[in-house]
Write an enzyme that holds these catalytic residues in place. Structure first.
Site, PDB file in Angstrom:
ATOM      1  N   ARG A   1      40.395  46.127  45.390  1.00  0.00           N
ATOM      2  CA  ARG A   1      41.509  45.268  45.014  1.00  0.00           C
ATOM      3  C   ARG A   1      42.420  44.901  46.177  1.00  0.00           C
ATOM      4  O   ARG A   1      42.654  43.737  46.438  1.00  0.00           O
ATOM      5  CB  ARG A   1      42.373  45.973  43.939  1.00  0.00           C
ATOM      6  CG  ARG A   1      41.746  46.030  42.574  1.00  0.00           C
ATOM      7  CD  ARG A   1      42.797  46.445  41.555  1.00  0.00           C
ATOM      8  NE  ARG A   1      42.219  46.729  40.256  1.00  0.00           N
ATOM      9  CZ  ARG A   1      42.928  47.115  39.203  1.00  0.00           C
ATOM     10  NH1 ARG A   1      44.228  47.267  39.311  1.00  0.00           N
ATOM     11  NH2 ARG A   1      42.346  47.352  38.052  1.00  0.00           N
TER      12      ARG A   1
ATOM     13  N   HIS B   1      33.595  39.100  37.982  1.00  0.00           N
ATOM     14  CA  HIS B   1      34.896  39.756  38.099  1.00  0.00           C
ATOM     15  C   HIS B   1      35.482  39.955  36.699  1.00  0.00           C
ATOM     16  O   HIS B   1      36.229  39.109  36.206  1.00  0.00           O
ATOM     17  CB  HIS B   1      35.831  38.883  38.954  1.00  0.00           C
ATOM     18  CG  HIS B   1      37.001  39.624  39.523  1.00  0.00           C
ATOM     19  ND1 HIS B   1      36.882  40.588  40.492  1.00  0.00           N
ATOM     20  CD2 HIS B   1      38.326  39.543  39.259  1.00  0.00           C
ATOM     21  CE1 HIS B   1      38.076  41.060  40.812  1.00  0.00           C
ATOM     22  NE2 HIS B   1      38.970  40.447  40.066  1.00  0.00           N
TER      23      HIS B   1
ATOM     24  N   TYR C   1      44.201  21.906  33.620  1.00  0.00           N
ATOM     25  CA  TYR C   1      44.665  20.622  34.138  1.00  0.00           C
ATOM     26  C   TYR C   1      44.211  20.355  35.574  1.00  0.00           C
ATOM     27  O   TYR C   1      44.270  19.225  36.027  1.00  0.00           O
ATOM     28  CB  TYR C   1      46.194  20.558  34.098  1.00  0.00           C
ATOM     29  CG  TYR C   1      46.771  20.637  32.710  1.00  0.00           C
ATOM     30  CD1 TYR C   1      46.424  19.708  31.732  1.00  0.00           C
ATOM     31  CD2 TYR C   1      47.667  21.639  32.377  1.00  0.00           C
ATOM     32  CE1 TYR C   1      46.952  19.785  30.456  1.00  0.00           C
ATOM     33  CE2 TYR C   1      48.209  21.727  31.098  1.00  0.00           C
ATOM     34  CZ  TYR C   1      47.848  20.801  30.144  1.00  0.00           C
ATOM     35  OH  TYR C   1      48.358  20.872  28.893  1.00  0.00           O
TER      36      TYR C   1
END
Length: 767
Positions: A38, A84, A128
């Site tokens: 991470r 993931h 969008y």
């Protein structure tokens, strides 16, 4: 009873272990997962797993830099579903950051739509926006089809993903990285690709090069938002040598002339990771609180570029002085910390120097080169085997056709056949060059290739093309063998690749030129108020209820002034706009106020409690002009006090500065300038004590020492004076009376004193 208290019998399938070990093992597992998967980037490709998976998923979707865009929701969904298994919001945030040219020096994602801006606005929702890879991202992925890196299974074992990307350039330094793991963190600034390539080439030529030598090629970070680095070179060298340090980064600005001597400052680049909207809010707050009196206004005229206007209060202000104060009080100057804590081999976290990071990248590039070369040799060997079968077929074409046409199992027949010279078609020897002995059995690969051959490939020109291809592949294979056998040739090849990358993404590329420059910080000295404010006479008026104002000019102090109903005058004195005022509260705190910030005298003024953080229950003990170098006598109603340098009581914040410690019913009572060599105190019991000033300690803060002892009541007043001039006070008639012979009242500090002389004021005050 024993049966009730006996522990339960453990089940045969239960596992038992000490709590300390169980917690330790599980926390260690969590810590390692956070560190490796991470927070910390890989030194080889400079990416964390989420970024690596985003680029690989985009590659699988064929979103090349010259192709079409795809919805971001589709990309983040593929990343989440295939590689993931975390929240799609986190994945989209990571992808959006890779597209922000103000956050990433070389964006890896080409975004279409609202991907956020430098003001701190968030990107639009993933449904969008659209995205594809950039040319830089493609350079990171080049070679994946050629076995350049290892692959591992994804989280559910249905697909594979790369462990690391091939990475044509040191992306760790080019784009930087930041993250917080368990017990460790990383923070790496971005750099210029062309400079990094030059440093890598130098490190190849001189493997034992010193870190300081590499600074000739990489002088410092190159932030996407530009700016000016003002960190001393020796500090930069230490930071890159140790892997820890920092860089002071300032905005880039220029003075814009407005005519008739007027001017304004235009900020064209702000420091890295500073949100422009919050920066302007902070500067506006400085204007509102008048913390920088010479600053008049700030406004944002930015469009696609940054254009922030800063207006001075007067054209006589020095621009350098104004910017120096803004550097101190706003994010127009920031410090970017360097902590190059990375996974040096993909597994081990380590704080690395600049040289170690570049060396890790170069070793990775060498391994990629070797693996790609080996893969290419395997492809060449396979093709040469096929070509050999084709050539045999052309040499024995009639027999091959006969077998295919009449044999029930042509594949087995072709593989059984011993191909010799007797099957060669008659031809003009001058017109044909034999490829070899032309005898032996065909392999399965060769047989399949012959059977899959198209009829139109049997023409003579195709046969010559096969011979030419065979010759070229053999030459290429020989070159690859030499490359894999020679370390020198390998480094030469890597150097050529780095030069090509430098040419592709260097200064001639649309975003390749260095953006961040270097300069000396200079010394920003404390600027006195006199240099910032026009010096003008004023009269300070403060009422009994704490309303304060500044009348223009030095008016008659006995002049009748207007106050609110039920209010009246308390403090009135002459001052200048450059003065600083000190307010001493009954809580023992000193507050500092600039005379230039006082409201005008047209109205009743403003409450002093709104200008400084003076609590409602605290009374104003004294209000006076600050005089540098002077000393003050402060004392409480309990009779404790000390001497404090006036310079030490200046407060830098609205909250003031605690000097005299009081508690309970005790309150601060006395604040007098020190003069002379003696101290006189008088209690509420009208007893007067005189002692030497040297018996009082000089302190910066505290409760103080006992000035006078009282059986009942407390301190009423205290003052300092010169024994040679005597102790003076005003009698009830307003006349000044002086007591020269003070032997009767002289004693040691903390004594009880004697009754006041005849004619001493009834209010027990010296003045």
């Amino acid at each position: 009873m024993s049966d009730l208290t006996a522990p339960p019998t453990p089940h045969p399938g239960d596992l038992s272990e000490p709590l300390r070990r169980a917690l330790g093992d599980r926390y260690l597992t969590y810590a390692l997962s956070t560190i490796m998967h991470r927070a910390l980037p890989d030194a080889r490709d400079g990416l964390k797993p989420v970024h690596r998976r985003i680029l690989y998923a985009m590659r699988e979707l064929r979103l090349s830099s010259t192709g079409g865009f795809r919805k971001s929701a589709k990309i983040s969904g593929d990343v989440m579903g295939n590689y993931h298994p975390h929240g799609d919001a986190a994945i989209y945030d990571a992808m959006a950051r890779l597209a922000q040219d103000f956050n990433v020096r070389y964006p890896l994602v080409d975004g279409q739509g609202n991907f956020g801006n430098i003001d701190g606005d968030n990107p639009a929702a993933s449904r969008y926006t659209e995205a594809r890879m950039t040319a830089v991202a493609e350079a990171m992925l080049e070679g994946l089809n050629e076995n350049a890196v290892d692959f591992r299974e994804n989280y559910d074992g249905t697909l594979t993903e790369p462990v690391v990307l091939p990475a044509q350039f040191p992306n760790l330094l080019a784009n930087g990285s930041s993250g917080i793991a368990v017990g460790m963190a990383t923070n790496i600034p971005p750099h210029n690709i062309a400079e990094l390539c030059d440093a890598c080439i130098h490190l190849i030529k001189t493997p034992d090069a010193r870190d300081d030598t590499l600074l000739n090629y990489v002088p410092g970070p190159d932030f996407p938002t530009g700016g000016v680095i003002v960190e001393p070179p020796e500090n930069i060298a230490t930071a890159y040598r140790t892997g820890k340090g920092g860089f002071r980064l300032r905005c880039r600005w220029e003075v814009e002339e407005l005519g008739r001597g007027a001017w304004q400052i235009v900020v064209t680049e702000i420091p890295y990771q500073v949100q422009k909207s919050k920066l302007i809010e902070k500067i506006a707050e400085l204007i509102q609180t008048k913390k920088i009196p010479i600053l008049a206004d700030v406004r944002d005229e930015s469009a696609d570029d940054v254009r922030m206007i800063i207006e001075p209060r007067s054209k006589n202000v020095d621009p350098e002085v104004l910017m120096g104060m803004l550097y101190r009080n706003s994010d127009l100057e920031v410090r970017f910390s360097l902590n190059m804590n990375v996974l040096i081999d993909g597994v081990t976290p380590q704080v690395c120097s600049l040289k170690e990071v570049l060396r890790a990248f170069l070793d990775h590039r060498r391994e990629v080169l070797q693996r790609r070369s080996t893969h290419r040799m395997e492809k060449i060997d396979h093709r040469l085997e096929v070509l050999e079968g084709f050539i045999i077929a052309f040499l024995n074409l009639d027999r091959v056709i006969d077998i295919i046409r009449y044999d029930e199992d042509p594949k087995a027949a072709l593989m059984r056949e011993a191909w010799g010279r007797e099957h060669v078609r008659a031809r003009d020897e001058a017109d044909y060059v034999s490829p070899g002995p032309g005898s032996g059995e065909l392999s399965e690969v060769q047989t399949d290739a012959i059977l899959n051959m198209r009829l139109r490939s049997l023409r003579r020109l195709e046969e010559l093309e096969l011979l030419r291809e065979q010759s070229e592949l053999k030459a290429e294979r020989a070159g690859l063998e030499d490359l894999l056998a020679s370390e020198v040739l390998q480094w030469d090849s890597i150097t050529a690749q780095l030069r090509e990358t430098r040419k592709q993404f260097g200064k001639d590329w649309h975003g390749g030129a260095r953006r961040t420059s270097f300069a000396e910080a200079g010394v920003v000295e404390d600027v006195p108020l006199e240099a910032m404010i026009d010096r003008e006479p004023i009269t300070v008026v403060c009422s009994q209820m704490g309303w304060i104002r500044a009348m223009t000019g030095h008016i008659d102090l006995n002049r009748e002034l207007k106050f609110k109903d039920g209010d009246g005058p308390r403090f009135i004195f002459h001052a200048e706009t450059t003065d600083r005022l000190l307010i001493f509260g009954s809580n023992g705190r000193f507050y500092t106020l600039s005379a230039a910030n006082l409201p005008g005298g047209r109205g009743m003024g403003e409450p002093l409690r709104l200008m400084v953080d003076l609590p409602n229950e605290v009374q104003i003990v004294d209000l006076f002009i600050h005089k540098p170098g002077r000393r003050l006598l402060v004392a409480s109603s309990a009779g404790d006090g000390f001497v404090v340098p006036e310079d030490d009581v200046l407060a830098q914040t609205r909250g003031g500065k605690q000097v005299l410690n009081v508690r309970g019913e005790t309150r601060a009572l006395i604040c007098r300038p020190v003069s002379g060599d003696a101290v006189a105190t008088v209690g509420e019991n009208r007893k007067v004590l005189v002692f030497d000033l040297e018996e009082l300690p000089e302190m910066g803060r505290g409760k103080g020492v006992r000035l006078q002892k009282f059986k009942d009541g407390g301190l009423s007043d205290a003052t300092t004076f010169s024994r040679a001039e005597g102790l003076s006070w005003l009698d009830p008639a307003g006349r000044t009376r002086t007591q020269s012979d003070l032997g009767e009242w002289t004693g040691k500090r903390a004594g009880t004193g004697r009754m006041a002389p005849r004619g001493f004021p009834r209010d027990n005050k010296f003045n």
